[in-house]
Design a protein around this motif. Structure first.
Motif, PDB file in Angstrom:
ATOM      1  N   ASP A 118       0.870  -1.166   0.000  1.00 46.61           N
ATOM      2  CA  ASP A 118       0.000   0.000   0.000  1.00 46.61           C
ATOM      3  C   ASP A 118       0.911   1.220   0.000  1.00 46.61           C
ATOM      4  OD1 ASP A 118      -1.648   2.179   0.769  1.00 46.61           O
ATOM      5  OD2 ASP A 118      -3.111   0.767   1.545  1.00 46.61           O
ATOM      6  N   VAL A 119       0.932   1.934  -1.122  1.00 46.61           N
ATOM      7  CA  VAL A 119       1.901   3.023  -1.294  1.00 46.61           C
ATOM      8  C   VAL A 119       1.217   4.255  -1.869  1.00 46.61           C
ATOM      9  CG1 VAL A 119       3.898   1.503  -1.584  1.00 46.61           C
ATOM     10  CG2 VAL A 119       2.527   2.153  -3.582  1.00 46.61           C
ATOM     11  N   ASP A 120       1.943   5.343  -1.837  1.00 43.33           N
ATOM     12  CA  ASP A 120       1.449   6.554  -2.488  1.00 43.33           C
ATOM     13  C   ASP A 120       1.494   6.421  -4.006  1.00 43.33           C
ATOM     14  OD1 ASP A 120       1.035   7.945  -0.042  1.00 43.33           O
ATOM     15  OD2 ASP A 120       3.160   8.462   0.042  1.00 43.33           O
ATOM     16  N   VAL A 121       2.611   5.885  -4.528  1.00 45.30           N
ATOM     17  CA  VAL A 121       2.825   5.840  -5.978  1.00 45.30           C
ATOM     18  C   VAL A 121       3.316   4.461  -6.395  1.00 45.30           C
ATOM     19  CG1 VAL A 121       4.015   6.895  -7.945  1.00 45.30           C
ATOM     20  CG2 VAL A 121       3.467   8.290  -5.936  1.00 45.30           C
ATOM     21  N   ALA A 122       2.702   3.931  -7.443  1.00 43.16           N
ATOM     22  CA  ALA A 122       3.220   2.731  -8.100  1.00 43.16           C
ATOM     23  C   ALA A 122       3.865   3.167  -9.405  1.00 43.16           C
ATOM     24  CB  ALA A 122       2.099   1.730  -8.376  1.00 43.16           C
ATOM     25  N   ASP A 177      -9.844   1.127  -7.796  1.00 47.11           N
ATOM     26  CA  ASP A 177     -10.238   0.535  -6.522  1.00 47.11           C
ATOM     27  C   ASP A 177     -10.754   1.677  -5.656  1.00 47.11           C
ATOM     28  OD1 ASP A 177     -10.639  -0.986  -4.305  1.00 47.11           O
ATOM     29  OD2 ASP A 177      -8.510  -1.275  -3.834  1.00 47.11           O
ATOM     30  N   GLY A 178     -12.013   2.045  -5.886  1.00 48.94           N
ATOM     31  CA  GLY A 178     -12.545   3.238  -5.241  1.00 48.94           C
ATOM     32  C   GLY A 178     -11.878   4.465  -5.824  1.00 48.94           C
ATOM     33  N   GLU A 179     -11.286   5.301  -4.962  1.00 51.24           N
ATOM     34  CA  GLU A 179     -10.572   6.479  -5.427  1.00 51.24           C
ATOM     35  C   GLU A 179      -9.097   6.195  -5.673  1.00 51.24           C
ATOM     36  OE1 GLU A 179     -11.211   9.658  -2.736  1.00 51.24           O
ATOM     37  OE2 GLU A 179     -13.351   9.849  -3.178  1.00 51.24           O
ATOM     38  N   ARG A 180      -8.696   4.937  -5.498  1.00 51.39           N
ATOM     39  CA  ARG A 180      -7.299   4.575  -5.659  1.00 51.39           C
ATOM     40  C   ARG A 180      -7.160   3.598  -6.839  1.00 51.39           C
ATOM     41  NH1 ARG A 180      -4.423   2.577  -0.710  1.00 51.39           N
ATOM     42  NH2 ARG A 180      -2.744   4.016  -1.298  1.00 51.39           N
ATOM     43  N   TYR A 181      -5.955   3.058  -7.003  1.00 51.07           N
ATOM     44  CA  TYR A 181      -5.702   2.109  -8.082  1.00 51.07           C
ATOM     45  C   TYR A 181      -5.139   0.813  -7.523  1.00 51.07           C
ATOM     46  CZ  TYR A 181      -6.470   5.883 -11.356  1.00 51.07           C
ATOM     47  OH  TYR A 181      -7.047   6.895 -12.066  1.00 51.07           O
ATOM     48  N   ALA A 182      -5.491  -0.263  -8.185  1.00 51.79           N
ATOM     49  CA  ALA A 182      -4.936  -1.571  -7.868  1.00 51.79           C
ATOM     50  C   ALA A 182      -4.103  -2.022  -9.059  1.00 51.79           C
ATOM     51  CB  ALA A 182      -6.045  -2.578  -7.578  1.00 51.79           C
ATOM     52  N   ALA A 232      -1.643  -1.441  -4.020  1.00 53.34           N
ATOM     53  CA  ALA A 232      -2.639  -0.383  -3.872  1.00 53.34           C
ATOM     54  C   ALA A 232      -1.905   0.952  -3.849  1.00 53.34           C
ATOM     55  CB  ALA A 232      -3.433  -0.581  -2.587  1.00 53.34           C
ATOM     56  N   ALA A 233      -2.339   1.899  -4.703  1.00 52.30           N
ATOM     57  CA  ALA A 233      -1.619   3.169  -4.827  1.00 52.30           C
ATOM     58  C   ALA A 233      -2.583   4.297  -5.125  1.00 52.30           C
ATOM     59  CB  ALA A 233      -0.575   3.072  -5.932  1.00 52.30           C
ATOM     60  N   ASP A 234      -2.232   5.495  -4.645  1.00 52.18           N
ATOM     61  CA  ASP A 234      -3.002   6.688  -4.987  1.00 52.18           C
ATOM     62  C   ASP A 234      -2.742   7.104  -6.427  1.00 52.18           C
ATOM     63  OD1 ASP A 234      -4.053   7.008  -2.368  1.00 52.18           O
ATOM     64  OD2 ASP A 234      -2.173   7.942  -1.733  1.00 52.18           O
ATOM     65  N   ASP A 235      -1.498   6.966  -6.884  1.00 49.11           N
ATOM     66  CA  ASP A 235      -1.103   7.358  -8.231  1.00 49.11           C
ATOM     67  C   ASP A 235      -0.315   6.241  -8.889  1.00 49.11           C
ATOM     68  OD1 ASP A 235      -1.596  10.493  -8.704  1.00 49.11           O
ATOM     69  OD2 ASP A 235      -1.093  10.156  -6.592  1.00 49.11           O
ATOM     70  N   VAL A 236      -0.454   6.152 -10.210  1.00 51.74           N
ATOM     71  CA  VAL A 236       0.306   5.194 -11.008  1.00 51.74           C
ATOM     72  C   VAL A 236       1.054   5.964 -12.091  1.00 51.74           C
ATOM     73  CG1 VAL A 236       0.228   3.180 -12.522  1.00 51.74           C
ATOM     74  CG2 VAL A 236      -1.374   3.359 -10.600  1.00 51.74           C
ATOM     75  N   VAL A 237       2.353   5.715 -12.214  1.00 51.47           N
ATOM     76  CA  VAL A 237       3.158   6.358 -13.249  1.00 51.47           C
ATOM     77  C   VAL A 237       3.715   5.267 -14.158  1.00 51.47           C
ATOM     78  CG1 VAL A 237       5.087   7.869 -13.777  1.00 51.47           C
ATOM     79  CG2 VAL A 237       3.771   8.223 -11.671  1.00 51.47           C
ATOM     80  N   LEU A 238       3.386   5.352 -15.433  1.00 50.47           N
ATOM     81  CA  LEU A 238       3.875   4.386 -16.421  1.00 50.47           C
ATOM     82  C   LEU A 238       5.076   4.971 -17.135  1.00 50.47           C
ATOM     83  CD1 LEU A 238       0.495   3.232 -18.022  1.00 50.47           C
ATOM     84  CD2 LEU A 238       1.699   2.243 -16.083  1.00 50.47           C
ATOM     85  N   THR A 239       6.199   4.250 -17.116  1.00 43.45           N
ATOM     86  CA  THR A 239       7.415   4.695 -17.793  1.00 43.45           C
ATOM     87  C   THR A 239       7.830   3.714 -18.878  1.00 43.45           C
ATOM     88  OG1 THR A 239       8.998   3.578 -16.323  1.00 43.45           O
ATOM     89  CG2 THR A 239       8.151   5.710 -15.594  1.00 43.45           C
ATOM     90  N   VAL A 240       6.911   2.868 -19.310  1.00 47.70           N
ATOM     91  CA  VAL A 240       7.210   1.775 -20.233  1.00 47.70           C
ATOM     92  C   VAL A 240       6.892   2.178 -21.673  1.00 47.70           C
ATOM     93  CG1 VAL A 240       6.889  -0.019 -18.501  1.00 47.70           C
ATOM     94  CG2 VAL A 240       4.908   0.833 -19.768  1.00 47.70           C
TER      95      VAL A 240
END
Length: 431
Positions: free
Chosen positions: A11-15, A245-250, A259-267
């Protein structure tokens, strides 16, 4: 919040998805800002496009970038990785050449070279000086059209097409300025013309950071960063899906869910498209349209002892080589030269036998340099370089949901220093 890299769930702020240089620079920047994150890497090695294979006798086959510019951001990452003492700094005053009409001709990076070089005939030099009278570059015109109109056809054919188009393996006539070379627009807006900033560089009024490499290869930088942040970086752990996942992301992985508040894709775009299917299907479809160019990279040993950055090949020459980097004079890797082949015009070369590709590179090197070359390593990539062509218009359809960010070389500035700067900006926003 503590991130445990080998836990099945987190469970993190950013994935962060992808442990290439952008993902690792972002990991570093988030750690400095006390933002919890986990960084997922599908393979067992960090680095992404930075891929180094040490050879015998201190030589290194660089399958991705062959050098970096030591910007402040790169220097900070080098220090964070503990590699400052292993930097190899090249002489930024070394000449660069274009192979044209059967000879290597020097690229004019300063006024004295501009006057004496035979790469541009006298009438082409006068045409370059007329740039302030040619009108503004338009965002939606091609790089080729903009350069021909601004600097003339000969400067385009002998300079921009081999150097810029050859570097990315693309046809500048198929590369929209606003996507492929936004720096032109920024220079024009800031200086009122393109000639003024180029003149400032030629007269030494604008310094550029020196080119550098690292003992043992550039991949040591992302590898060392991944080790430093081993509590945040999970290798051999691909992201397989992203869902709300609600207001977050899985973010799903084979080992569990992040589980993260934000997801950053660098791929790369195809991987990002797959991951966005459930949360942004229209954006996923747009990313799937982006084209990439194939590339073959051939590391060679030669007794040639020329000094310089290397050379690019004019497109009208009867060679399949796009260019050759001279590691021998740049980084003291005695006798090493790296050739690049493929690109938009010759994409099928990557389907040929690697031994045949090596033979082509060595034979053409000998024709240009008048010295034999011995192939040490051949690497091919089908989707190696973003094409920055007309397919990039699909980016206008991107509509990402809040909390999902693309930090990539196809949505922002290309080049490792640009990737690091973007990582800093994203970290500032997320913090």
């Amino acid at each position: 919040m503590t991130v445990v890299a080998d836990a099945s769930d987190a469970d993190v702020d950013v994935a962060v998805v992808g442990a290439g240089i952008t993902g690792l620079a972002l990991t570093h920047a988030l750690a400095e800002r006390d933002v919890s994150c986990v960084t997922l890497e599908a393979t067992g090695e960090a680095g992404g496009v930075i891929d180094s294979q040490p050879l015998d006798d201190g030589l290194v086959a660089e399958h991705g970038p062959n050098r970096l510019r030591l910007t402040d951001g790169i220097a900070a990452l080098v220090d964070a990785a503990g590699l400052r003492d292993d930097l190899i700094v090249a002489d930024d005053g070394l000449p660069l050449y274009v192979y044209a009409d059967g000879a290597l001709r020097e690229v004019p990076f300063d006024l004295s070279t501009f006057v004496r070089t035979d790469l541009l005939p006298w009438y082409a030099k006068l045409r370059v000086l007329a740039e302030p009278l040619t009108g503004d570059v338009r965002p939606d015109e091609s790089v080729g059209s903009a350069v021909r109109r601004s600097f003339g056809r000969t400067a385009y054919r002998n300079l921009v097409e081999p150097i810029y188009g050859g570097t990315y393996g693309s046809d500048p006539d198929r590369m929209p300025v606003r996507r492929a070379l936004p720096a032109l627009l920024r220079m024009q807006e800031e200086h009122g013309s393109l000639f003024r900033p180029l003149l400032a560089r030629a007269t030494g009024d604008r310094e550029t950071p020196p080119p550098v490499s690292i003992e043992g290869g550039l991949q040591r930088l992302p590898s060392a960063l991944a080790e430093r942040y081993a509590d945040r970086v999970r290798r051999d752990t691909p992201a397989t899906a992203i869902e709300r996942d609600g207001e977050r992301y899985a973010v799903s992985t084979p080992d569990g869910t992040i589980a993260a508040d934000d997801v950053v894709l660098t791929v790369p775009a195809p991987a990002a498209a797959d991951l966005l299917e459930r949360v942004a299907p229209d954006s996923a479809a747009a990313l799937a349209e982006l084209r990439y160019n194939p590339l073959a990279v051939v590391a060679m040993y030669s007794d040639a002892r020329r000094e310089g950055f290397g050379y690019q090949v004019r497109r009208t020459e009867s060679l399949r080589t796009l260019g050759v980097s001279w590691h021998h004079s740049l980084f003291g890797r005695t006798g090493q030269y790296t050739a690049f082949l493929g690109g938009m015009d010759d994409g099928r070369i990557v389907e040929e036998d690697p031994a045949d590709i090596g033979t082509i590179a060595a034979d053409e090197f000998e024709a240009v340099m008048d010295a034999a070359a011995h192939v040490r390593d051949v690497w091919v990539g089908q989707d190696a370089l973003p094409a920055y062509d007309e397919s990039w218009a699909a980016l206008d359809r991107l509509d990402l949901p809040d909390g999902v960010t693309l930090a990539t070389n196809y949505t922002a500035r290309v080049g490792v220093p640009g990737r690091v700067r973007e990582a800093e900006r994203v970290a500032d926003r997320l913090a």
